[in-house]
Design an enzyme around this catalytic site. Structure first.
Site, short mmCIF file in Angstrom:
data_model
loop_
_atom_site.label_atom_id
_atom_site.label_comp_id
_atom_site.label_asym_id
_atom_site.label_seq_id
_atom_site.Cartn_x
_atom_site.Cartn_y
_atom_site.Cartn_z
CD GLN A 1 6.73 -2.18 0.17
OE1 GLN A 1 7.90 -2.33 0.62
NE2 GLN A 1 6.31 -3.31 -0.52
CG ASN A 2 5.02 2.14 -5.06
OD1 ASN A 2 6.22 1.57 -4.90
ND2 ASN A 2 4.07 1.38 -5.84
CG HIS B 1 8.10 3.34 2.57
ND1 HIS B 1 8.66 2.43 1.57
CD2 HIS B 1 8.18 2.71 3.73
CE1 HIS B 1 8.81 1.32 2.39
NE2 HIS B 1 8.44 1.36 3.52
N GLY C 1 3.63 -6.45 -7.09
CA GLY C 1 5.00 -5.72 -7.61
C GLY C 1 5.79 -5.29 -6.54
CB THR C 2 6.43 -5.55 -3.07
OG1 THR C 2 7.27 -5.44 -2.08
CG2 THR C 2 5.31 -6.47 -2.63
CB SER C 3 11.52 -8.07 -3.66
OG SER C 3 11.62 -7.08 -2.68
CG ASP D 1 3.70 6.25 -7.52
OD1 ASP D 1 2.51 5.94 -7.38
OD2 ASP D 1 4.58 5.37 -7.61
#
Length: 225
Positions: free
Chosen positions: A87-88, A105, A171-173, A90
């Site tokens: 989802q990052n 994204h 690292g994602t909710s 970078d």
């Protein structure tokens, strides 16, 4: 045949490289309204502000380095088929050595035409300024999926998740849709591991490692290998 490990990553893995997250306390959405910098309407209303926001993000990214979690996930490719669905926006997975990354994204290091979305350009860490245009004369914009826009890579990501032998979530909710819905594309008998120090959304039958990305991925890799 090699196992296929699919890794779904979110802002938590990049935060450990010093990149600001959007939703945590002190995150970017506390400093900037979504409606001012991350919608097509915002770009139409105040192009200069939106471009400056993403130029700042790009400069921050240029000084960041992949962390050990990025590198460990890339090293898995030596023994397994690995696909990272992130989802990052970078490029830390790529710089960490990953060769197969799907960006849900968009990507900070790319620009695209504001009128002809098929025209996408690699720009590295350079700024996009008002007056910078594509080959057909339209203003360039960040190659980012803004709120209210379709997620063009979602179908491809769902196809990949359906082929997973193990789904690793880092690292994602798991609260941001449609990306969070990818968890439900995995086959019923495929093991799922969630690495996050917080309280991500519940995932049935998942194993949880409640640690940060670097520590948690190291623990998972040691166990998996």
């Amino acid at each position: 045949m090699q196992d296929h490990i699919v890794v779904l990553t979110g802002a938590g893995i990049s935060a450990e490289s010093g990149l600001s997250t959007f939703r945590d306390n002190g995150g970017l959405w506390e400093q900037h309204s979504v409606y001012d910098v991350a919608t097509p309407e915002a770009f139409a209303r105040n192009q200069e502000l939106v471009l400056r926001f993403y130029n700042d993000r790009r400069r921050q990214l240029a000084s960041a380095q992949p962390n050990r979690a990025h590198q460990l996930l890339a090293e898995l490719e030596q023994r397994y088929r690995v696909t990272v669905v992130t989802q990052n926006v970078d490029d830390l997975h790529e710089r960490g050595g990953a060769s197969n990354v799907i960006h849900l994204h968009g990507e900070l290091t790319k620009a695209r035409s504001s009128k002809y979305p098929e025209l996408v350009y690699d720009i590295g860490y350079r700024d996009i300024n008002p007056g910078d245009t594509c080959d057909r004369g339209a203003q360039l914009r960040p190659h980012i999926v803004w709120f209210g826009e379709e997620v063009p890579m979602l179908d491809k990501a769902a196809e990949v998740v359906r082929t997973a032998d193990h789904l690793l979530i880092v690292g994602t909710s798991l609260q941001v849709y449609p990306a969070a819905g990818l968890v439900y594309e995995v086959d019923r008998d495929v093991p799922i591991t969630v690495i996050d120090p917080g309280e991500p959304a519940s995932v049935s039958r998942a194993r949880f490692i409640r640690k940060g990305a670097v520590e948690g991925v190291a623990e998972w890799v040691a166990h998996y290998l």
